[in-house]
Design a protein around this motif. Structure first.
Motif, mmCIF file in Angstrom:
data_model
loop_
_atom_site.group_PDB
_atom_site.id
_atom_site.type_symbol
_atom_site.label_atom_id
_atom_site.label_comp_id
_atom_site.label_asym_id
_atom_site.label_seq_id
_atom_site.Cartn_x
_atom_site.Cartn_y
_atom_site.Cartn_z
ATOM 1 N N GLU A 71 0.843 -1.142 0.027
ATOM 2 C CA GLU A 71 0.246 0.139 0.016
ATOM 3 C C GLU A 71 0.959 1.216 0.052
ATOM 4 O OE1 GLU A 71 -2.800 -0.169 3.528
ATOM 5 O OE2 GLU A 71 -3.598 -2.196 2.545
ATOM 6 N N ALA A 72 1.968 1.403 0.534
ATOM 7 C CA ALA A 72 2.826 2.388 0.858
ATOM 8 C C ALA A 72 3.730 2.570 -0.627
ATOM 9 C CB ALA A 72 4.211 2.110 1.868
ATOM 10 N N CYS A 73 3.976 1.516 -1.357
ATOM 11 C CA CYS A 73 4.449 1.668 -2.766
ATOM 12 C C CYS A 73 3.577 2.316 -3.613
ATOM 13 C CB CYS A 73 4.975 0.244 -3.215
ATOM 14 S SG CYS A 73 6.524 0.060 -2.946
ATOM 15 N N THR A 74 2.207 1.870 -3.597
ATOM 16 C CA THR A 74 1.232 2.423 -4.112
ATOM 17 C C THR A 74 0.802 3.741 -4.063
ATOM 18 O OG1 THR A 74 -0.048 0.274 -4.407
ATOM 19 C CG2 THR A 74 -1.230 2.215 -4.761
ATOM 20 N N ALA A 76 3.004 5.950 -2.924
ATOM 21 C CA ALA A 76 4.368 6.873 -3.319
ATOM 22 C C ALA A 76 4.104 6.940 -4.777
ATOM 23 C CB ALA A 76 5.577 5.839 -3.138
ATOM 24 N N VAL A 77 3.745 6.197 -5.602
ATOM 25 C CA VAL A 77 3.657 6.304 -6.940
ATOM 26 C C VAL A 77 2.401 7.176 -7.331
ATOM 27 C CG1 VAL A 77 3.069 5.297 -9.344
ATOM 28 C CG2 VAL A 77 4.560 4.050 -7.845
ATOM 29 N N ASP A 78 1.196 7.145 -6.487
ATOM 30 C CA ASP A 78 0.123 8.015 -6.888
ATOM 31 C C ASP A 78 0.268 9.454 -6.301
ATOM 32 O OD1 ASP A 78 -1.321 5.794 -7.761
ATOM 33 O OD2 ASP A 78 -2.370 5.641 -5.847
ATOM 34 N N PRO A 116 6.720 -13.929 -7.947
ATOM 35 C CA PRO A 116 6.259 -13.319 -9.058
ATOM 36 C C PRO A 116 4.884 -13.507 -9.532
ATOM 37 C CG PRO A 116 7.971 -14.978 -9.728
ATOM 38 C CD PRO A 116 7.884 -14.732 -8.172
ATOM 39 N N LYS A 117 4.459 -14.811 -9.170
ATOM 40 C CA LYS A 117 3.038 -15.172 -9.554
ATOM 41 C C LYS A 117 1.968 -14.793 -8.263
ATOM 42 C CE LYS A 117 4.291 -18.611 -12.715
ATOM 43 N NZ LYS A 117 5.500 -18.222 -13.052
ATOM 44 N N ALA A 118 2.204 -14.068 -7.130
ATOM 45 C CA ALA A 118 1.519 -14.060 -6.221
ATOM 46 C C ALA A 118 0.261 -13.071 -6.795
ATOM 47 C CB ALA A 118 2.181 -13.369 -4.939
ATOM 48 N N VAL A 119 -0.809 -13.402 -6.519
ATOM 49 C CA VAL A 119 -1.965 -12.343 -7.262
ATOM 50 C C VAL A 119 -1.687 -11.111 -6.694
ATOM 51 C CG1 VAL A 119 -4.393 -12.300 -7.783
ATOM 52 C CG2 VAL A 119 -3.405 -14.406 -7.740
ATOM 53 N N ASP A 120 -1.827 -10.836 -5.355
ATOM 54 C CA ASP A 120 -1.837 -9.549 -4.712
ATOM 55 C C ASP A 120 -0.439 -8.430 -5.375
ATOM 56 O OD1 ASP A 120 -3.467 -11.073 -3.322
ATOM 57 O OD2 ASP A 120 -2.990 -10.090 -1.472
ATOM 58 N N PHE A 121 0.808 -9.292 -5.256
ATOM 59 C CA PHE A 121 1.904 -8.643 -5.751
ATOM 60 C C PHE A 121 1.628 -8.371 -7.183
ATOM 61 C CE2 PHE A 121 4.460 -10.410 -2.100
ATOM 62 C CZ PHE A 121 3.988 -9.508 -1.409
ATOM 63 N N ARG A 125 2.005 -4.826 -8.450
ATOM 64 C CA ARG A 125 3.379 -4.357 -9.347
ATOM 65 C C ARG A 125 3.120 -3.971 -10.627
ATOM 66 N NH1 ARG A 125 6.485 -8.814 -8.050
ATOM 67 N NH2 ARG A 125 4.811 -10.072 -9.323
ATOM 68 N N ASP A 126 1.952 -4.713 -11.211
ATOM 69 C CA ASP A 126 1.612 -4.196 -12.720
ATOM 70 C C ASP A 126 0.864 -2.732 -12.772
ATOM 71 O OD1 ASP A 126 2.555 -6.796 -13.726
ATOM 72 O OD2 ASP A 126 0.625 -7.454 -13.993
ATOM 73 N N SER A 127 0.248 -2.541 -11.726
ATOM 74 C CA SER A 127 -0.256 -1.124 -11.859
ATOM 75 C C SER A 127 0.691 -0.102 -11.487
ATOM 76 C CB SER A 127 -1.471 -1.090 -11.021
ATOM 77 O OG SER A 127 -1.836 0.183 -10.638
ATOM 78 N N ALA A 128 1.557 -0.328 -10.452
ATOM 79 C CA ALA A 128 2.513 0.401 -10.083
ATOM 80 C C ALA A 128 3.545 0.772 -11.278
ATOM 81 C CB ALA A 128 3.438 0.150 -8.859
ATOM 82 N N PHE A 129 3.929 -0.279 -12.187
ATOM 83 C CA PHE A 129 4.803 -0.047 -13.389
ATOM 84 C C PHE A 129 4.167 0.767 -14.493
ATOM 85 C CE2 PHE A 129 7.768 -3.924 -12.053
ATOM 86 C CZ PHE A 129 8.310 -3.146 -11.265
ATOM 87 N N ARG A 130 2.510 0.594 -14.476
ATOM 88 C CA ARG A 130 2.170 1.408 -15.553
ATOM 89 C C ARG A 130 2.257 2.913 -14.999
ATOM 90 N NH1 ARG A 130 -1.347 -2.890 -15.221
ATOM 91 N NH2 ARG A 130 -2.988 -1.771 -14.135
ATOM 92 N N LYS A 131 1.735 3.084 -13.864
ATOM 93 C CA LYS A 131 1.912 4.503 -13.234
ATOM 94 C C LYS A 131 3.217 5.053 -13.369
ATOM 95 C CE LYS A 131 -2.152 3.849 -10.201
ATOM 96 N NZ LYS A 131 -2.697 3.676 -8.935
#
Length: 187
Positions: A71-74, A76-78, A116-121, A125-131
């Motif tokens: 959540e903190a990483c999300t 930060a990007v936002d 890498p396959k953990a659904v939550d991550f 991760r995909d959303s964070a990298f797009r942003k």
């Protein structure tokens, strides 16, 4: 989802779960993800069966242990995207994400590569990298970020930060500053 389940647990079961989570977070942050489930149970003062009843796999324990950091990483990007200056938003985001990764070895491994396959991550991760890609595009458009810079360069920083032992906020700031100085467009 597991956060909602904690409200329905008996008090002793909730206490066990809280101890497991506290120990897992502490051990993963200090020692990385190689600590065994049995060792986490031992340090939490519960039997392995109690641990496995709450977290049937190590991946499930890791995902829950790092929910706050994700959540903190999300955030930060936002927050970087919300900054009116694209370069300062990018700088702040990179510095904050670097800090989160340097201060918690387990999180760096979990977020970057270990599961890498953990659904939550994966979704985060995909959303964070797009942003992050949008932040990069904006910083380039403002003429502040090297034209050849890409999201892969941030991944490289995260990989480098995973190698930092006994990280401190000062070390995280220094690593991020060196990275950002090398990424800035020269005028």
């Amino acid at each position: 989802m597991t956060r909602n389940l904690t409200h329905n647990l008996r008090s002793d079961a909730r206490d066990n779960r809280d101890r497991i989570m506290a120990v897992a977070r502490e051990v993963f942050a200090a020692e990385g993800l190689d600590v065994s489930m049995r060792e986490i149970a031992r340090r939490a003062g519960v039997g392995p069966a109690t641990l496995y009843r709450r977290f049937p796999t190590k991946e499930a324990l890791v995902v829950e242990a790092f929910a706050e950091q994700v959540e903190a990483c999300t955030r930060a990007v936002d927050e970087g995207l919300a900054h009116p200056d694209p370069w300062e938003g990018f700088r702040w985001t990179v510095s904050e994400v670097c800090r989160l990764h340097v201060l918690d070895r387990g999180f760096a491994a979990a977020f970057s590569t270990a599961y890498p396959k953990a659904v939550d991550f994966t979704a985060v991760r995909d959303s964070a990298f797009r942003k992050l890609g949008e932040l990069i595009r904006r910083a380039k458009a403002a003429g502040r970020l090297r034209a050849d810079f890409s999201v892969d360069d941030v991944v490289l920083l995260l990989m480098a930060s995973a190698g930092v032992r006994n990280g401190t906020p000062a070390i995280a700031r220094r690593l991020a500053t060196l990275f950002l100085d090398g990424s800035a467009e020269l005028h």
